[in-house]
Scaffold this motif. Structure first.
Motif, PDB file in Angstrom:
ATOM      1  N   ALA A 116      27.443   3.653  -0.432  1.00 15.86           N
ATOM      2  CA  ALA A 116      27.625   3.519   1.015  1.00 15.86           C
ATOM      3  C   ALA A 116      27.372   2.086   1.471  1.00 15.86           C
ATOM      4  O   ALA A 116      28.087   1.550   2.331  1.00 15.86           O
ATOM      5  CB  ALA A 116      26.686   4.480   1.745  1.00 15.86           C
ATOM      6  N   ALA A 117      26.352   1.451   0.880  1.00 16.70           N
ATOM      7  CA  ALA A 117      26.025   0.065   1.253  1.00 16.70           C
ATOM      8  C   ALA A 117      27.146  -0.889   0.856  1.00 16.70           C
ATOM      9  O   ALA A 117      27.511  -1.792   1.618  1.00 16.70           O
ATOM     10  CB  ALA A 117      24.715  -0.353   0.595  1.00 16.70           C
ATOM     11  N   ILE A 118      27.723  -0.695  -0.338  1.00 13.30           N
ATOM     12  CA  ILE A 118      28.795  -1.574  -0.799  1.00 13.30           C
ATOM     13  C   ILE A 118      30.039  -1.412   0.071  1.00 13.30           C
ATOM     14  O   ILE A 118      30.674  -2.400   0.464  1.00 13.30           O
ATOM     15  CB  ILE A 118      29.131  -1.277  -2.281  1.00 13.30           C
ATOM     16  N   VAL A 119      30.377  -0.177   0.414  1.00 11.24           N
ATOM     17  CA  VAL A 119      31.549   0.071   1.261  1.00 11.24           C
ATOM     18  C   VAL A 119      31.327  -0.521   2.654  1.00 11.24           C
ATOM     19  O   VAL A 119      32.233  -1.120   3.250  1.00 11.24           O
ATOM     20  CB  VAL A 119      31.853   1.581   1.341  1.00 11.24           C
ATOM     21  N   ALA A 120      30.100  -0.373   3.183  1.00 11.26           N
ATOM     22  CA  ALA A 120      29.781  -0.947   4.498  1.00 11.26           C
ATOM     23  C   ALA A 120      29.856  -2.470   4.463  1.00 11.26           C
ATOM     24  O   ALA A 120      30.357  -3.100   5.407  1.00 11.26           O
ATOM     25  CB  ALA A 120      28.393  -0.497   4.943  1.00 11.26           C
ATOM     26  N   LEU A 121      29.367  -3.070   3.370  1.00 12.40           N
ATOM     27  CA  LEU A 121      29.434  -4.520   3.219  1.00 12.40           C
ATOM     28  C   LEU A 121      30.885  -5.000   3.213  1.00 12.40           C
ATOM     29  O   LEU A 121      31.232  -5.992   3.872  1.00 12.40           O
ATOM     30  CB  LEU A 121      28.747  -4.934   1.918  1.00 12.40           C
ATOM     31  N   ALA A 122      31.737  -4.280   2.482  1.00 11.81           N
ATOM     32  CA  ALA A 122      33.159  -4.640   2.441  1.00 11.81           C
ATOM     33  C   ALA A 122      33.789  -4.515   3.820  1.00 11.81           C
ATOM     34  O   ALA A 122      34.620  -5.351   4.215  1.00 11.81           O
ATOM     35  CB  ALA A 122      33.894  -3.755   1.434  1.00 11.81           C
ATOM     36  N   GLY A 123      33.408  -3.480   4.564  1.00  6.67           N
ATOM     37  CA  GLY A 123      33.938  -3.299   5.910  1.00  6.67           C
ATOM     38  C   GLY A 123      33.507  -4.412   6.852  1.00  6.67           C
ATOM     39  O   GLY A 123      34.313  -4.965   7.602  1.00  6.67           O
ATOM     40  N   ALA A 124      32.221  -4.769   6.791  1.00  9.00           N
ATOM     41  CA  ALA A 124      31.711  -5.834   7.663  1.00  9.00           C
ATOM     42  C   ALA A 124      32.330  -7.180   7.306  1.00  9.00           C
ATOM     43  O   ALA A 124      32.614  -8.004   8.191  1.00  9.00           O
ATOM     44  CB  ALA A 124      30.185  -5.896   7.557  1.00  9.00           C
ATOM     45  N   TYR A 125      32.580  -7.406   6.019  1.00  3.26           N
ATOM     46  CA  TYR A 125      33.124  -8.697   5.577  1.00  3.26           C
ATOM     47  C   TYR A 125      34.544  -8.918   6.097  1.00  3.26           C
ATOM     48  O   TYR A 125      34.976 -10.070   6.237  1.00  3.26           O
ATOM     49  CB  TYR A 125      33.110  -8.770   4.052  1.00  3.26           C
ATOM     50  N   GLN A 126      35.240  -7.839   6.403  1.00  2.00           N
ATOM     51  CA  GLN A 126      36.587  -7.968   6.951  1.00  2.00           C
ATOM     52  C   GLN A 126      36.597  -8.763   8.259  1.00  2.00           C
ATOM     53  O   GLN A 126      37.610  -9.363   8.620  1.00  2.00           O
ATOM     54  CB  GLN A 126      37.191  -6.579   7.200  1.00  2.00           C
ATOM     55  N   PHE A 127      35.471  -8.771   8.965  1.00  2.00           N
ATOM     56  CA  PHE A 127      35.394  -9.437  10.273  1.00  2.00           C
ATOM     57  C   PHE A 127      34.749 -10.828  10.187  1.00  2.00           C
ATOM     58  O   PHE A 127      34.552 -11.468  11.215  1.00  2.00           O
ATOM     59  CB  PHE A 127      34.588  -8.567  11.243  1.00  2.00           C
ATOM     60  N   SER A 128      34.422 -11.283   8.975  1.00  2.00           N
ATOM     61  CA  SER A 128      33.699 -12.544   8.837  1.00  2.00           C
ATOM     62  C   SER A 128      34.634 -13.748   8.937  1.00  2.00           C
ATOM     63  O   SER A 128      35.814 -13.682   8.579  1.00  2.00           O
ATOM     64  CB  SER A 128      32.953 -12.576   7.498  1.00  2.00           C
ATOM     65  N   ARG A 129      34.097 -14.862   9.403  1.00  2.00           N
ATOM     66  CA  ARG A 129      34.864 -16.109   9.477  1.00  2.00           C
ATOM     67  C   ARG A 129      35.198 -16.635   8.094  1.00  2.00           C
ATOM     68  O   ARG A 129      36.259 -17.234   7.890  1.00  2.00           O
ATOM     69  CB  ARG A 129      34.052 -17.153  10.253  1.00  2.00           C
ATOM     70  N   LEU A 130      34.285 -16.426   7.135  1.00  2.00           N
ATOM     71  CA  LEU A 130      34.527 -16.902   5.777  1.00  2.00           C
ATOM     72  C   LEU A 130      35.769 -16.251   5.186  1.00  2.00           C
ATOM     73  O   LEU A 130      36.605 -16.929   4.574  1.00  2.00           O
ATOM     74  CB  LEU A 130      33.309 -16.615   4.895  1.00  2.00           C
ATOM     75  N   LYS A 131      35.914 -14.958   5.380  1.00  2.00           N
ATOM     76  CA  LYS A 131      37.094 -14.278   4.851  1.00  2.00           C
ATOM     77  C   LYS A 131      38.359 -14.820   5.504  1.00  2.00           C
ATOM     78  O   LYS A 131      39.364 -15.053   4.824  1.00  2.00           O
ATOM     79  CB  LYS A 131      37.000 -12.770   5.067  1.00  2.00           C
ATOM     80  N   GLN A 132      38.323 -15.025   6.807  1.00  2.00           N
ATOM     81  CA  GLN A 132      39.513 -15.533   7.505  1.00  2.00           C
ATOM     82  C   GLN A 132      39.861 -16.942   7.046  1.00  2.00           C
ATOM     83  O   GLN A 132      41.039 -17.281   6.894  1.00  2.00           O
ATOM     84  CB  GLN A 132      39.273 -15.502   9.015  1.00  2.00           C
ATOM     85  N   ARG A 133      38.860 -17.762   6.787  1.00  2.00           N
ATOM     86  CA  ARG A 133      39.110 -19.124   6.304  1.00  2.00           C
ATOM     87  C   ARG A 133      39.753 -19.086   4.918  1.00  2.00           C
ATOM     88  O   ARG A 133      40.705 -19.836   4.635  1.00  2.00           O
ATOM     89  CB  ARG A 133      37.805 -19.918   6.259  1.00  2.00           C
ATOM     90  N   CYS A 134      39.238 -18.234   4.052  1.00  2.00           N
ATOM     91  CA  CYS A 134      39.802 -18.112   2.708  1.00  2.00           C
ATOM     92  C   CYS A 134      41.222 -17.563   2.759  1.00  2.00           C
ATOM     93  O   CYS A 134      42.105 -18.010   2.006  1.00  2.00           O
ATOM     94  CB  CYS A 134      38.913 -17.213   1.844  1.00  2.00           C
ATOM     95  N   LEU A 135      41.466 -16.611   3.636  1.00  2.00           N
ATOM     96  CA  LEU A 135      42.817 -16.064   3.782  1.00  2.00           C
ATOM     97  C   LEU A 135      43.791 -17.135   4.259  1.00  2.00           C
ATOM     98  O   LEU A 135      44.938 -17.196   3.792  1.00  2.00           O
ATOM     99  CB  LEU A 135      42.807 -14.883   4.762  1.00  2.00           C
ATOM    100  N   ASP A 136      43.353 -17.972   5.181  1.00  2.00           N
ATOM    101  CA  ASP A 136      44.225 -19.041   5.675  1.00  2.00           C
ATOM    102  C   ASP A 136      44.631 -19.986   4.545  1.00  2.00           C
ATOM    103  O   ASP A 136      45.772 -20.443   4.481  1.00  2.00           O
ATOM    104  CB  ASP A 136      43.513 -19.833   6.786  1.00  2.00           C
ATOM    105  N   LYS A 137      43.688 -20.280   3.652  1.00  2.00           N
ATOM    106  CA  LYS A 137      43.994 -21.135   2.507  1.00  2.00           C
ATOM    107  C   LYS A 137      45.010 -20.476   1.581  1.00  2.00           C
ATOM    108  O   LYS A 137      45.952 -21.120   1.096  1.00  2.00           O
ATOM    109  CB  LYS A 137      42.710 -21.449   1.729  1.00  2.00           C
ATOM    110  N   CYS A 138      44.817 -19.198   1.335  1.00  2.00           N
ATOM    111  CA  CYS A 138      45.691 -18.480   0.406  1.00  2.00           C
ATOM    112  C   CYS A 138      47.085 -18.249   0.997  1.00  2.00           C
ATOM    113  O   CYS A 138      48.057 -18.119   0.258  1.00  2.00           O
ATOM    114  CB  CYS A 138      45.065 -17.142   0.032  1.00  2.00           C
ATOM    115  N   ARG A 139      47.181 -18.193   2.315  1.00  2.00           N
ATOM    116  CA  ARG A 139      48.468 -17.924   2.956  1.00  2.00           C
ATOM    117  C   ARG A 139      49.325 -19.173   3.114  1.00  2.00           C
ATOM    118  O   ARG A 139      50.462 -19.080   3.566  1.00  2.00           O
ATOM    119  CB  ARG A 139      48.221 -17.296   4.337  1.00  2.00           C
ATOM    120  N   SER A 140      48.790 -20.323   2.749  1.00  2.00           N
ATOM    121  CA  SER A 140      49.545 -21.580   2.883  1.00  2.00           C
ATOM    122  C   SER A 140      49.614 -22.288   1.531  1.00  2.00           C
ATOM    123  O   SER A 140      48.965 -23.328   1.334  1.00  2.00           O
ATOM    124  CB  SER A 140      48.882 -22.484   3.925  1.00  2.00           C
ATOM    125  N   PRO A 141      50.372 -21.740   0.577  1.00  2.00           N
ATOM    126  CA  PRO A 141      50.381 -22.310  -0.777  1.00  2.00           C
ATOM    127  C   PRO A 141      50.887 -23.753  -0.839  1.00  2.00           C
ATOM    128  O   PRO A 141      50.353 -24.565  -1.593  1.00  2.00           O
ATOM    129  CB  PRO A 141      51.305 -21.366  -1.556  1.00  2.00           C
TER     130      PRO A 141
END
Length: 265
Positions: A148-173
């Motif tokens: 439950a803790a791991i699934v909750a962590l994954a859910g919360a990470y979806q809203f993090s700035r770090l994830k969005q920054r990494c996604l922006d890098k990956c989306r602009s090859p």
């Protein structure tokens, strides 16, 4: 003409490589040794188990080698498709070079190296949790708390700035290559480009990969589902739209796990 033909061949070859990795995982999971794709002891495997018992220290070495091979096969199946835009863009940019194939192999090797290192950390974390559970009757009886803790962590990470920054890098090859590759020390830069992109890819996906550990690393169905989600998030225009619903769904799933087990208790 050779350059054009080579560029056109890249996508089919890449698809064939990915399909081969998925086929290998499916055959492994459907075969008699499916349990060794998960958390079972490699020392129990016929022939290999005998070698482990005969040679001191062989058990640890073989287990690490086989787990590494299984992990890299999973990465080839799950993560290479998510990085296809980078590889395809790099192939077009270097197609006129005589050593373009070597540079592509170095790029993939760098990418795989980053994920291999993450795999060592993740497997170590997973093994530590299993050891703690084995030594703690309370934790063993309530192992669902970890899930439950791991699934909750994954859910919360979806809203993090770090994830969005990494996604922006990956989306602009194209921008990523222009930022990190000059072509002067081509071989070294190609490998490091793969490593750097792998690090940002891990930044996008590490929490979802931990969910795979929580639900079982040997489930090809789960690997396929999570791989598809990560590929959509990174490679499709509408991938941005699934981030929030996915985070909410993961948090709801975690809450459901807690409620279900609270009722039983």
């Amino acid at each position: 003409m050779k350059t054009l033909a080579r560029s056109r061949l890249f996508a089919p070859l890449f698809v064939a490589l990915t399909a081969s990795a998925w086929a290998a995982l499916w055959l492994w999971d459907a075969g008699p040794y499916a349990r060794y794709l998960r958390h079972a002891s490699w020392a129990e495997l016929p022939l290999i188990g005998a070698l482990c018992r005969a040679a001191p220290g062989a058990s640890l070495t073989l287990a690490a080698s086989l787990h590494s091979a299984a992990w890299l096969l999973m990465i080839a199946a799950m993560m290479l498709p998510t990085a296809f835009p980078l590889f395809e863009t790099f192939a077009r940019m270097t197609s006129a070079r005589e050593n373009s194939r070597a540079l592509m192999l170095l790029l993939i090797a760098g990418y795989a190296s980053a994920w291999a290192l993450f795999g060592l950390v993740a497997h170590g974390f997973d093994a530590t949790l299993h050891q703690l559970a084995d030594r703690s009757p309370a934790l063993l009886a309530n192992g669902w708390l970890i899930g439950a803790a791991i699934v909750a962590l994954a859910g919360a990470y979806q809203f993090s700035r770090l994830k969005q920054r990494c996604l922006d890098k990956c989306r602009s090859p194209l921008m990523f290559i222009a930022e990190h590759w000059r072509g002067r020390s081509a071989r070294r830069e190609s490998f490091l480009l793969g490593v750097r992109h792998g690090v940002f890819c891990i930044g996008c996906c590490w929490a979802l990969m931990l969910v795979m550990f929580a639900v079982g690393t040997g489930s090809v169905g789960w690997m396929l589902a999570l791989g598809a989600i990560m590929a959509i998030e990174k490679n499709f225009r509408w991938g941005r739209a699934i981030g929030t619903p996915l985070g909410v769904a993961l948090l709801a799933w975690s809450a459901w796990i807690v409620l279900q087990n609270a009722r039983i208790a």
